[in-house]
Each structure stands twice: as structure tokens, then as C-alpha cells.
Design an enzyme around this catalytic site. Sequence first.
Site, PDB file in Angstrom:
ATOM      1  N   LYS A 136       7.379   1.664  -2.854  1.00 44.83           N
ATOM      2  CA  LYS A 136       7.036   0.690  -1.814  1.00 44.83           C
ATOM      3  C   LYS A 136       8.096  -0.345  -1.610  1.00 44.83           C
ATOM      4  CE  LYS A 136       3.290   0.199   0.614  1.00 44.83           C
ATOM      5  NZ  LYS A 136       2.532   1.104   1.208  1.00 44.83           N
TER       6      LYS A 136
HETATM    7  P1  NAD Z   1      -1.324  -2.723  11.668  1.00 41.13           P
HETATM    8  O1  NAD Z   1      -0.388  -3.978  11.140  1.00 41.13           O
HETATM    9  O2  NAD Z   1      -1.037  -1.618  12.481  1.00 41.13           O
HETATM   10  O3  NAD Z   1      -2.532  -3.183  11.510  1.00 41.13           O
HETATM   11  C1  NAD Z   1      -3.605  -4.212  10.678  1.00 41.13           C
HETATM   12  C2  NAD Z   1      -4.850  -4.601  11.701  1.00 41.13           C
HETATM   13  O4  NAD Z   1      -5.508  -5.283  10.696  1.00 41.13           O
HETATM   14  C3  NAD Z   1      -4.507  -5.678  12.803  1.00 41.13           C
HETATM   15  O5  NAD Z   1      -5.335  -5.172  13.802  1.00 41.13           O
HETATM   16  C4  NAD Z   1      -4.570  -6.915  12.126  1.00 41.13           C
HETATM   17  O6  NAD Z   1      -5.101  -7.667  13.287  1.00 41.13           O
HETATM   18  C5  NAD Z   1      -5.934  -6.594  11.314  1.00 41.13           C
HETATM   19  N1  NAD Z   1      -6.022  -7.874  10.339  1.00 41.13           N
HETATM   20  C6  NAD Z   1      -5.059  -8.228   9.629  1.00 41.13           C
HETATM   21  N2  NAD Z   1      -5.930  -9.085   8.879  1.00 41.13           N
HETATM   22  C7  NAD Z   1      -7.348  -8.964   9.177  1.00 41.13           C
HETATM   23  C8  NAD Z   1      -8.308  -9.665   8.599  1.00 41.13           C
HETATM   24  N3  NAD Z   1      -8.402 -10.417   7.495  1.00 41.13           N
HETATM   25  N4  NAD Z   1      -9.456  -9.043   9.147  1.00 41.13           N
HETATM   26  C9  NAD Z   1      -9.578  -8.120  10.055  1.00 41.13           C
HETATM   27  N5  NAD Z   1      -8.556  -7.707  10.434  1.00 41.13           N
HETATM   28  C10 NAD Z   1      -7.288  -8.061   9.990  1.00 41.13           C
HETATM   29  O7  NAD Z   1      -1.506  -2.049   9.981  1.00 41.13           O
HETATM   30  P2  NAD Z   1      -1.684  -0.821   9.785  1.00 41.13           P
HETATM   31  O8  NAD Z   1      -0.764   0.223   9.712  1.00 41.13           O
HETATM   32  O9  NAD Z   1      -3.096  -0.168  10.587  1.00 41.13           O
HETATM   33  O10 NAD Z   1      -2.268  -0.454   8.245  1.00 41.13           O
HETATM   34  C11 NAD Z   1      -3.594  -1.036   7.995  1.00 41.13           C
HETATM   35  C12 NAD Z   1      -3.997  -0.791   6.409  1.00 41.13           C
HETATM   36  O11 NAD Z   1      -3.865   0.654   6.017  1.00 41.13           O
HETATM   37  C13 NAD Z   1      -3.125  -1.405   5.257  1.00 41.13           C
HETATM   38  O12 NAD Z   1      -3.436  -1.665   4.276  1.00 41.13           O
HETATM   39  C14 NAD Z   1      -1.756  -0.292   5.240  1.00 41.13           C
HETATM   40  O13 NAD Z   1      -1.174  -0.534   4.136  1.00 41.13           O
HETATM   41  C15 NAD Z   1      -2.846   0.988   5.156  1.00 41.13           C
HETATM   42  N6  NAD Z   1      -2.151   2.061   5.491  1.00 41.13           N
HETATM   43  C16 NAD Z   1      -1.545   2.408   6.562  1.00 41.13           C
HETATM   44  C17 NAD Z   1      -0.635   3.550   6.710  1.00 41.13           C
HETATM   45  C18 NAD Z   1       0.005   3.957   8.043  1.00 41.13           C
HETATM   46  O14 NAD Z   1       0.179   5.002   8.163  1.00 41.13           O
HETATM   47  N7  NAD Z   1       0.133   3.003   8.877  1.00 41.13           N
HETATM   48  C19 NAD Z   1      -0.901   4.751   5.885  1.00 41.13           C
HETATM   49  C20 NAD Z   1      -1.552   4.367   4.607  1.00 41.13           C
HETATM   50  C21 NAD Z   1      -2.261   3.106   4.596  1.00 41.13           C
END
Ligand code: NAD
Length: 479
Positions: A136
Site C-alpha cells: 500500500k
Molecule cells: P473516492 O475518493 O472515489 O470516494 C470516497 C467517497 O467518500 C467520496 O464520495 C467522499 O465524499 C466520501 N466521504 C469522505 N469522507 C466521508 C465521510 N466522513 N462520510 C461520508 N462520506 C465520506 O474513494 P473510493 O475509491 O470510492 O474508495 C472508497 C473506499 O473504498 C476507501 O476506503 C478505499 O480504500 C476503498 N476501496 C476502494 C477501491 C477502489 O477500487 N476504488 C478498492 C478497494 C477498496
Amino acid sequence: MDGNINSPGAGTENPTGVEEVEGQTRAIIQSSLNALLDSNTFLPELKDNMRVQAFTSMSSILSTPNKIHKSFLRVPLDDGSVVRIPSFRVQHNDALGPYKGGIRFHESVNEEEVVNLAFLMTLKNALHNVPFGGGKGGILLNPRHYSDKELNLICRKYVRYFSDVIGPDKDIPAPDVGSGEREMDWMMAEYKRIKHGSPYLGSFTGKSVANGGSLGRREATGKGVYFTFRYLFSDYVREHADELAASDNPFAATALAHANRPLKLAVQGFGNVGSVAALEAYNSTETDNKVVAVSDRNVTLYNEEGLDIPALIAFANTNRGDLPSTIDQIAQTGVKASIKGRDKLLTLPVDVLILAALENQIHEGNMREIQARVIVEGANAPTTQEADEYLSDQGVIIIPDILANAGGVIVSYFEWLQGRETQFYTEEEVFRLLLAKMKSTMDIILPQFFGDPFPLRQNCFIHAVMRLTTVLYRQGKLY
Ligand code: NAD
């Protein structure tokens, strides 16, 4: 190379022993190892003291990362000033293949968090039988505070500082919170420049399709998240209804109570993962579910009759990813919704919560107010240990991160394969392969889950630790 704490080229084998995976995860590893130690069908050739010693070795291997690389990126800003931005690459374990994991761009990134996320990647890849280890990265910044030109330089500097330790057969980064295909394209281009003449398509995944990315990568995690929920509560329960009805496992009762009836869903986070999971639910013809609430960093939107998810996605696409957060903006989208405080989403009267924002969202302070009986972890580690234990004791089914959100890394693996072969799959093929892989994991884990008293997270950990222990034992690494 200015600003390095540990020279990235050298890497340091667990330099201080300080940054171990945090308490919650350690406890789950230990109880998984204990369950395997006591199982007389798992590695039966390992006996007595040798067996105890091998499991003790396994515990230390899993609870510490192989290497922690840190640098302060020196970045000249548009106004002429220079900042030094802390950045990390943690390589947790590569027993199953090259290290693999996203790079998080966020203002709360810290070494301990990156170590924990790298560890989860080791387990996630082991659980789904993806031939990668766990890694990571993190860059401590709020990307919204930088211009595109500055972000481009930050991405290139990150690659310059860590170029000796990453690469298609060593460590393959991908996007995470705050980063996306644009950043991966920039990073891959810098890697290609530095390693001129070497294969570079597999150095980063989550790239744009134009730059060798895979069709379907952007949607993969959200689709997989929704699939795990749908598969468990629709396909699996339908096929095993009689066995579940005869079982005294409390989770079987929860599963049956949520099958074949209309369900209300709330989705926390409306980014890559949350918006796609919400759209999958909205479009699903196999299950009778409605997305009644969504939230992002600013706001919760609620309508108990269901929200118009495509209209909200269209708004977010033209508003830097944000949901409408004022009455005027909501009117502009034509969506019918009331506005609530950001964290209100978690305690609404819904059946299912899909958590797709950040970690530690359900915790000791709010766990007693959670009304959902099903929680799907799209984000990594969104439920604290206390909340996990409390809710599991109440029979709440939590589909854990390493099971639910692996779609991204699975399609990253397909992207890496396509880059090696320079043969590209259709989007239909990608989704078919993705769901088949997730289904094959679910088909191993679900019978175990409904057959024993452990929560689903524990079952997933046991299975992942079993695969890693077998490989390390066969490689002679547990002496
Ligand atoms: P992103 O940055 O595209 O979206 C994050 C979202 O969460 C945004 O809409 C933001 O406004 C919202 N957010 C931030 N703080 C918040 C809060 N306190 N309450 C409510 N909403 C809040 O990120 P993503 O790629 O969608 O990733 C989201 C999660 O999924 C993370 O934990 C990431 O590690 C995990 N994840 C992502 C992927 C991937 O392929 N993108 C894969 C595995 C895990």
C-alpha cells in the site's frame, strides 16, 4: 535523492519493529492461527513443538510488514514556494506474488494506516487466490488543495523516489482514495521514462484504457461489493434455504430474514465504490431493493421511497464528485430527497448499510444506534473492533472488506495480465471473469460461515491465513 528517511532502494526489513499491524487485526490473525493450530486436518504432518513453532513464526510474519519505505517529496509549487510532502510505500508480504495495493492521497495518511492497509491487501489477495502479495502507498495531502500541474509533479516525484522498489514484477501500485486513472497514467509515464526500454504496462494498474488500462476497472470494486450482498442474500440463501432454516447459527436466521423481501439500502460514500454499488442496486432486477439514502463528505440525502441514483451520479460527475448539498442544487437535479447531516446515514432505519467512504465509521460511539442488520464493507476497515464484536454478537451479518471490496484488485490482476500479453478483454469478459472469481471465493467461504459459530470476517481471515501458511510452510520459511 533528497528527503529519504529510509533509502527506497535499500528498503529495510522491518526496521524498528514498531510499525506492526494494529490491535484489531492482530487479534483476528491470532485467533485464525489458533483455529488452524487446533485443526487436525490442516498440515497434519506438522506435529508437537514443530507445529507450535511454525504457527508462532507465522504470527510474527503476518503481524509485521517486510519493508517500509518513506520519503518527503520535495515539490516546488506554482507560487514558487517549496513543500516537502510525506509519502509512503509499505510492502507487507510477497509470499504469493509481487506486492500490490493502491496509493492513497489523503490529508490523514500516516505510516500505521498504510501498514494496516498493506496487511489487508495480503489477506485479500490470499482469500481470492490472486497471485499477488500485499502492499500500500500513501501521500499526505489533500489533492483538492493542489493545481493539476502540482499534482502531476507530485505523482512523478513519488515514482522517482520509489522507482527502485516498484515495477511489474516487484510491486504494482493502483489508485485508492483521492487518486484515479489520471494519476496512474502520470505515474506509469514517469516509470516508463525512468526504466526506458523495460516493460512498463504492468507497473501500475487502474490506468485509463487509452494507456493500457482494463475496461471495467473503474466499476469493478463497486460491482463486486454489490455482488457479494446480492449473491449471499439472493442466490445462496435461495439454494440453501432448507439447510439454513434447520441451522441454529444466528447468522442463518439473519440471512433468511433478509432474503426474498423488499430491502432498504443506504450507501455511505459516493465516489468510485459507493456510486457504482448504489447504481448496481438501483438497476438490479434480481433483488427487490431500494437505495433510500446516500452520503458523501458533506451531506446525507434521504428518500424512503428510493433515490434517483443515475441523476445523482450525473450531478456528481460535473461537480468534482460531490452530491448536491443545498435545496437549490437538489432542485437542479430533479431528485426528490431530504438533506440530513453527513453521519446521519449510518443510523437511519434501513436493512442494509453499504460502507464505501473511509475507515472507522461504525465505532463504539454509534454502534448501538445502527439499525441495519446487514453491513457490506466497500471501504477498508470501516468497522472498529468493538463495533464488529458488538454487532456480530447481535447476529448482524458483516460482509467484510477483504471479501466485499476485492473487485478492484481482481480486475487489476486482469489488467496486469492484459498488459503482459498486450491482448485486451471486452468489458463483458472482464465482468464475467470478475464475478466468477468472487463467486468461487463465496462458494468456499459461505458454507463454512453458516456451518460454524464464527462471523464472516473470521472465516475469511482463517481461509486467507491458511493459504499463506501453506505456501510459506512449503517454501520452508517457517523454521
Ligand atoms: P473516492 O475518493 O472515489 O470516494 C470516497 C467517497 O467518500 C467520496 O464520495 C467522499 O465524499 C466520501 N466521504 C469522505 N469522507 C466521508 C465521510 N466522513 N462520510 C461520508 N462520506 C465520506 O474513494 P473510493 O475509491 O470510492 O474508495 C472508497 C473506499 O473504498 C476507501 O476506503 C478505499 O480504500 C476503498 N476501496 C476502494 C477501491 C477502489 O477500487 N476504488 C478498492 C478497494 C477498496
